[in-house]
Each structure stands twice: as structure tokens, then as C-alpha cells.
Design an enzyme around this catalytic site. Sequence first.
Site, short mmCIF file in Angstrom:
data_model
loop_
_atom_site.label_atom_id
_atom_site.label_comp_id
_atom_site.label_asym_id
_atom_site.label_seq_id
_atom_site.Cartn_x
_atom_site.Cartn_y
_atom_site.Cartn_z
N ASP A 169 5.52 -13.72 13.12
CA ASP A 169 5.15 -14.43 12.22
C ASP A 169 5.80 -16.23 12.93
OD1 ASP A 169 4.18 -13.00 10.38
OD2 ASP A 169 5.62 -12.82 9.72
N LYS A 172 10.69 -0.62 3.88
CA LYS A 172 11.29 0.08 2.72
C LYS A 172 12.44 0.21 2.96
CE LYS A 172 6.48 1.24 1.85
NZ LYS A 172 5.14 2.40 2.08
O1 F6P Z 1 5.70 -10.43 9.07
C1 F6P Z 1 4.91 -9.64 10.54
C2 F6P Z 1 3.47 -9.27 9.23
O2 F6P Z 1 2.44 -9.22 11.16
C3 F6P Z 1 3.21 -10.31 8.81
O3 F6P Z 1 2.47 -11.11 9.73
C4 F6P Z 1 2.00 -9.50 7.75
O4 F6P Z 1 1.85 -10.11 6.50
C5 F6P Z 1 2.19 -8.17 7.05
O5 F6P Z 1 3.89 -8.21 8.56
C6 F6P Z 1 1.90 -7.07 7.54
O6 F6P Z 1 3.48 -5.90 7.40
P1 F6P Z 1 2.55 -4.40 6.91
O7 F6P Z 1 3.17 -3.76 8.72
O8 F6P Z 1 3.48 -3.92 6.04
O9 F6P Z 1 0.59 -4.31 6.40
#
Ligand code: F6P
Length: 366
Positions: A144, A79
Site C-alpha cells: 500500500d 490476526k
Molecule cells: O495492506 C495490504 C493489503 O493487500 C491491502 O491492500 C488489502 O486491502 C488487504 O491487505 C487485504 O488483506 P487480506 O489479505 O487479509 O485479504
Amino acid sequence: MSDKKVKRIGILTGGGDCPGLNAVIRAVSKSGINDHGMTVVGIEDGFEGFVEGRMHELSRTESSGIISLGGTILGTSNKGDPFHYPAEGNNGIEIVDASPRTLKHYKGWGLDCLIAIGGDGTMHISNRLGEMGMNIIGVPKTIDNDLEATDQTFGFDTALSIATEAIDRLHTTGSSHHRVMVIEVMGRYAGWIALQAGLAGGADITLIPEIPFSWGAVFQKVIERSTRGNRFSIVCVAEGAKAADEGIVVKETDTKRTDPIRFGGIGEHVSQRITQETGLETRVTVLGHLQRGGSPTAYDRILATRYGTKAVELAVQGKFGLMVSLRGLFVTSVPIAEAIAHQRLVPVDGEIVKSSRAVGISFGDE
Ligand code: F6P
């Protein structure tokens, strides 16, 4: 290329965590401090900490014994984009440009360069900070695996192993109860985890964002299996997968995040539709953050270490604006600007997709 000798390296981990971050921090510290007599400054909580000037010099002991540790000892945040920074204003939270503040901290802490470990969001921000005069070296991480400029990001192998093991486990319970087991895995707009876990775990159907699926094809495949006597099916769904006539399933939108979209829910949707249309019993598992937590695989520890030592090598050579990258068997580097130009998506007629089809995996498109 800069002639100035690098003495103080800043290091941060940005965006979502992933296994292997600590292995990079350790590699940068060991190589920077022991081999080159540098000081390594750890910036806390990614760009958020950078904007706020929260950092400290890393000691040898702090970065020792952490190669097998998941997460990041520095903390991270998705963020804190300095160019769109959520700050407390007179009317509540306002989005401001905090990049001048960030540059002030960079200079104030006497940093000669910044090693930014992150995914595409971190690389975009790093590229802009580079344009403001910071000496940046990027290290690609993300489960990813969606950065075009590197064959593999560290973290992916661990996530893939966890997803594969989960599918193995779903097989035994699914076959015992004759159910359709749906598993939702991460990956945002890219289907790498689903594609490869589906192949490694022997899924019957794999749904990925790059190949929009037809509901009819999905129902047909599970019914076919059931009438043929295979009384269970495994459906591996990427969180970004979508039916040809529908959009992606979004859990929530949060404008403070570098990527405002939070994926989630397609697994449940697929599971419900299969039950409604086929009458087969389904269960859904959302693997979620288990894919990001815990100890990195040996492959990720090694890749992360190679990336970290290469980043220090670039710093010593005064080569900035670059991201370390794996090309074939070798760790090399590419301009960050090039690295962020394209997202690495699954090629729909690529070899892994073909191989999956050849062993009977349906992508719900035929
Ligand atoms: O980019 C990595 C990732 O784990 C994605 O696969 C997933 O959509 C996202 O981050 C989840 O983010 P957060 O931890 O903010 O929920």
C-alpha cells in the site's frame, strides 16, 4: 541506545505478506550470522506465533536462495495482535491481553532484540512491545506504500508493476471489444497503487480514496471518449475509492483482524453504474492478491536487502525503537513512534496527480 552486545535476534513478518519479505529475512540472516556471529530466531506466523511461542533458530541454508521468492518462509498473520488476542475462553472466543505471554517468550528464547517486518499495524504493536521493554527494530513493508516515515515500502514496486501490466492487457481486449474496462486494485485508504498504475498504464479515469469522485464526472468522461471515437475506456479504481456522496465499499468486517475492515466491491459498483447510466458495455477485473504474490521486482529485492542489513547495523549499534526508512537515495532510520503517527496518503495537489491530469487522466472530480 543499549551497551549490551546483541547475540540473538528474533525476526517476524506481520500483517499481509508482500513480495520482498524473504529478501529481508535473507539479508538479516546473512549479515547477522556471517558478519556478526549472531543467532537469528525466526518467529512463525507473525505475532500469532510470538504469542504462542512458535519459533526456531534459522539455519544458514534455510535463509539462502530465497531472494527471488515471494511470500515469507516464516509465515504471517494479520490476526495476532498480542494486545487484543483472540483466545479460546469459556464462552467461546474472548479477546485478551496476551502481551505478558509474548514478553515471556521473548525472554525465554533469550532474544536481545526483535526485527519486526510489517506495515502500520505491525509498527503500532511493535511500538507498544517496545514500551514493555523489548528492543525493537521495525522494517516497513506493504504494497500500500502508506507509511509516512519512509519514501517507499518494499513490495509496492512489485504490486505496481503487476497492476500496470494488468492495465496493459486490459487495453488490448478493451479496445478490441469497444468496452469500458474497470480494474480494482488494492491499497486500503491510500491510492498509491491506483494513481501510479493508472499513470503508467495510461488509464482514462483513476479513482482514489483521497479524491472523492462525482458519478456525473465519471459518466461524462466515458461518454466523451466514446463520442470522440475512442470506443473503449480504462477505469483504474482503488479499493478504497468512494463517490463524494457515498461511503467506502466494504466486503466484510472481521474483528479478529488488526484492521477489521476488508475492502472490496467498488470496481463492480463503478462498472454497474457506468452500464446503467451510459449504456456502454463494461467488464470488471479485481486484481486482488495477484498484487501480493510471486517474485519481487529487482527494485524491491534491493530495497528489502538494504533495509535488512540496515536493521542488523542498528542492532549491532544497540539502537532500538527505530524503523529503517528510505529518505531520498539513502536508507536511514526514524523512531517507530514517529513512523506510526501519520498515514501516507496521496497529496491531492501533488506532482503525480498534476502530471496525471496533464496527460488527460480524470479523477472523477471535474
Ligand atoms: O495492506 C495490504 C493489503 O493487500 C491491502 O491492500 C488489502 O486491502 C488487504 O491487505 C487485504 O488483506 P487480506 O489479505 O487479509 O485479504
